[in-house]
Design a protein around this motif. Structure first.
Motif, PDB file in Angstrom:
ATOM      1  N   THR A 133       0.850  -1.183   0.000  1.00 22.78           N
ATOM      2  CA  THR A 133       0.000   0.000   0.000  1.00 22.78           C
ATOM      3  C   THR A 133       0.884   1.231   0.000  1.00 22.78           C
ATOM      4  N   PRO A 134       0.307   2.373  -0.380  1.00 18.23           N
ATOM      5  CA  PRO A 134       1.112   3.599  -0.391  1.00 18.23           C
ATOM      6  C   PRO A 134       1.688   3.912   0.986  1.00 18.23           C
ATOM      7  N   ALA A 135       0.936   3.595   2.021  1.00 19.47           N
ATOM      8  CA  ALA A 135       1.422   3.871   3.371  1.00 19.47           C
ATOM      9  C   ALA A 135       2.683   3.052   3.649  1.00 19.47           C
ATOM     10  N   ARG A 136       2.609   1.780   3.374  1.00 22.85           N
ATOM     11  CA  ARG A 136       3.761   0.916   3.636  1.00 22.85           C
ATOM     12  C   ARG A 136       4.941   1.268   2.754  1.00 22.85           C
ATOM     13  N   LEU A 137       4.619   1.618   1.524  1.00 21.66           N
ATOM     14  CA  LEU A 137       5.691   1.969   0.611  1.00 21.66           C
ATOM     15  C   LEU A 137       6.434   3.212   1.100  1.00 21.66           C
ATOM     16  N   ALA A 138       5.674   4.167   1.586  1.00 22.95           N
ATOM     17  CA  ALA A 138       6.300   5.397   2.064  1.00 22.95           C
ATOM     18  C   ALA A 138       7.219   5.107   3.253  1.00 22.95           C
ATOM     19  N   HIS A 191      18.486   6.351  12.394  1.00 30.79           N
ATOM     20  CA  HIS A 191      17.910   5.816  13.629  1.00 30.79           C
ATOM     21  C   HIS A 191      16.689   6.672  13.887  1.00 30.79           C
ATOM     22  N   LEU A 192      15.571   6.284  13.329  1.00 31.91           N
ATOM     23  CA  LEU A 192      14.380   7.119  13.411  1.00 31.91           C
ATOM     24  C   LEU A 192      13.374   6.606  14.422  1.00 31.91           C
ATOM     25  N   ASN A 193      12.774   7.533  15.135  1.00 27.64           N
ATOM     26  CA  ASN A 193      11.704   7.111  16.029  1.00 27.64           C
ATOM     27  C   ASN A 193      10.383   7.246  15.260  1.00 27.64           C
ATOM     28  N   PRO A 194       9.308   6.697  15.813  1.00 27.91           N
ATOM     29  CA  PRO A 194       8.040   6.684  15.073  1.00 27.91           C
ATOM     30  C   PRO A 194       7.604   8.068  14.587  1.00 27.91           C
ATOM     31  N   THR A 195       7.819   9.065  15.402  1.00 22.72           N
ATOM     32  CA  THR A 195       7.432  10.417  15.006  1.00 22.72           C
ATOM     33  C   THR A 195       8.262  10.913  13.829  1.00 22.72           C
ATOM     34  N   ASP A 196       9.539  10.600  13.840  1.00 24.61           N
ATOM     35  CA  ASP A 196      10.401  10.966  12.716  1.00 24.61           C
ATOM     36  C   ASP A 196       9.910  10.292  11.445  1.00 24.61           C
ATOM     37  N   VAL A 197       9.609   9.034  11.566  1.00 29.23           N
ATOM     38  CA  VAL A 197       9.168   8.278  10.403  1.00 29.23           C
ATOM     39  C   VAL A 197       7.889   8.878   9.844  1.00 29.23           C
ATOM     40  N   LEU A 198       6.974   9.221  10.745  1.00 30.43           N
ATOM     41  CA  LEU A 198       5.731   9.828  10.297  1.00 30.43           C
ATOM     42  C   LEU A 198       6.003  11.103   9.504  1.00 30.43           C
ATOM     43  N   ALA A 199       6.838  11.957  10.061  1.00 31.94           N
ATOM     44  CA  ALA A 199       7.148  13.225   9.405  1.00 31.94           C
ATOM     45  C   ALA A 199       7.767  13.012   8.028  1.00 31.94           C
ATOM     46  N   GLN A 200       8.747  12.155   7.969  1.00 31.81           N
ATOM     47  CA  GLN A 200       9.429  11.885   6.706  1.00 31.81           C
ATOM     48  C   GLN A 200       8.483  11.270   5.681  1.00 31.81           C
ATOM     49  N   ALA A 231      -1.265   6.204  13.355  1.00 36.16           N
ATOM     50  CA  ALA A 231      -1.489   4.807  13.728  1.00 36.16           C
ATOM     51  C   ALA A 231      -0.946   3.857  12.676  1.00 36.16           C
ATOM     52  N   THR A 232      -1.060   4.269  11.453  1.00 37.67           N
ATOM     53  CA  THR A 232      -0.577   3.422  10.369  1.00 37.67           C
ATOM     54  C   THR A 232       0.936   3.251  10.431  1.00 37.67           C
ATOM     55  N   TYR A 236       2.678   3.197  13.146  1.00 43.32           N
ATOM     56  CA  TYR A 236       2.935   2.208  14.194  1.00 43.32           C
ATOM     57  C   TYR A 236       2.670   0.804  13.676  1.00 43.32           C
ATOM     58  N   ARG A 237       1.603   0.679  12.914  1.00 42.62           N
ATOM     59  CA  ARG A 237       1.282  -0.650  12.389  1.00 42.62           C
ATOM     60  C   ARG A 237       2.326  -1.102  11.389  1.00 42.62           C
ATOM     61  N   ALA A 238       2.802  -0.188  10.581  1.00 44.61           N
ATOM     62  CA  ALA A 238       3.816  -0.544   9.580  1.00 44.61           C
ATOM     63  C   ALA A 238       5.129  -0.904  10.269  1.00 44.61           C
ATOM     64  N   LEU A 239       5.465  -0.144  11.268  1.00 43.05           N
ATOM     65  CA  LEU A 239       6.706  -0.397  11.995  1.00 43.05           C
ATOM     66  C   LEU A 239       6.650  -1.775  12.653  1.00 43.05           C
ATOM     67  N   GLU A 240       5.506  -2.072  13.192  1.00 44.09           N
ATOM     68  CA  GLU A 240       5.338  -3.370  13.831  1.00 44.09           C
ATOM     69  C   GLU A 240       5.459  -4.490  12.802  1.00 44.09           C
TER      70      GLU A 240
END
Lengths: 142, 142
Positions: free
Chosen positions: B22-27, B39-48, B59-60, B62-66
DNA sequence: CTGATTGCAAAAATTTTGCAAGCCT
DNA sequence: AGGCTTGCAAAATTTTTGCAATCAG
């Protein structure tokens, strides 16, 4: 295995760094020191330490954990969840972590000592401790 | 240094495991793969990742990271704060961490290979990756 | 005494969950 | 079409902060 510093010695380190020894800190220190191989998260520490010092507040545990980390008495590590767990910072920690069930086995030998030496020279680092973890699947999960 | 798997290959692994691309996972995948040493934390990943796919929800992430952790593409580690940071799970990670200023230097070789072998035998573990960190004070902080 | 430290309660920040709508295959 | 995924918003957790009261030295 590793020779741990006594609680008394840790108290000494607190003092040397100019911090006061309070019942809150003492309780946290005792909990941490009661089990060499404990991997406790902040909530665990709170629960345990309250057995020793019931008035203890949650925020104080966070502050103590932060302080003890700063003094290199503790170190946070990842153990499969999103909350950190704290381990003794002294010496080395050697874990075999199962990605499947989360089991953690500790093993004794590791030759980090030699490497440590050359890294100190190469990077001008002064090395105090280390963590070596292997990730995979344990016997039971295969 | 380490040969990283291409984003395409990672997508393949997603698919093989039966998950949709999905586009979310791809991003998230692209962000993670854009920098080997991030070394990114969840918030960094979201921003990027939102720069690539603006609709992305927290939430997505977090789900992708998991999910990516489950697929052994990522691994969370603690680097001194209370939030986890994610690193590529492949192969080994070798860090020299300064307790003072937090600087992280990566170094190339380590003897984990040999040890890995004997641990597999001794504990019946199937080992896929490892993390070796040394803690101390860097040249500048001394 | 006196400033460091605490506990509490409130605020922030992080993570998880429920669910209807939307998208991948 | 069918079910996995998503984004959202709300709940649950975890962590941080402000502050008056307390305590260690």
């Amino acid at each position: 295995m590793s020779t741990l510093q006594s609680t008394d010695h840790l108290i000494e380190r607190l003092r040397e760094a100019g911090y006061k020894l309070t019942p809150a800190r003492l309780a946290v220190l005792k909990v941490i020191n009661s089990d060499d191989h404990a991997h406790l998260n902040p909530t665990d520490v709170l629960a345990q330490a309250r057995k020793i010092y019931p008035k203890l507040g949650r925020a104080t545990v966070y502050r103590a954990l932060e302080l003890l980390t700063e003094l290199r008495i503790l170190r946070p590590i990842y153990m499969g969840e999103t909350t950190p767990r704290f381990i003794r910072a002294e010496g080395g920690h050697h874990h075999l972590v199962c990605n499947e069930c989360g089991e953690v086995i500790e093993f004794a030998e590791c030759m980090a000592g030699d490497l440590s030496q050359s890294l100190q020279e190469e990077f001008g680092f002064e090395i105090g401790s280390h963590l070596l973890e292997f990730y995979g699947r344990c016997r039971a999960c295969k």
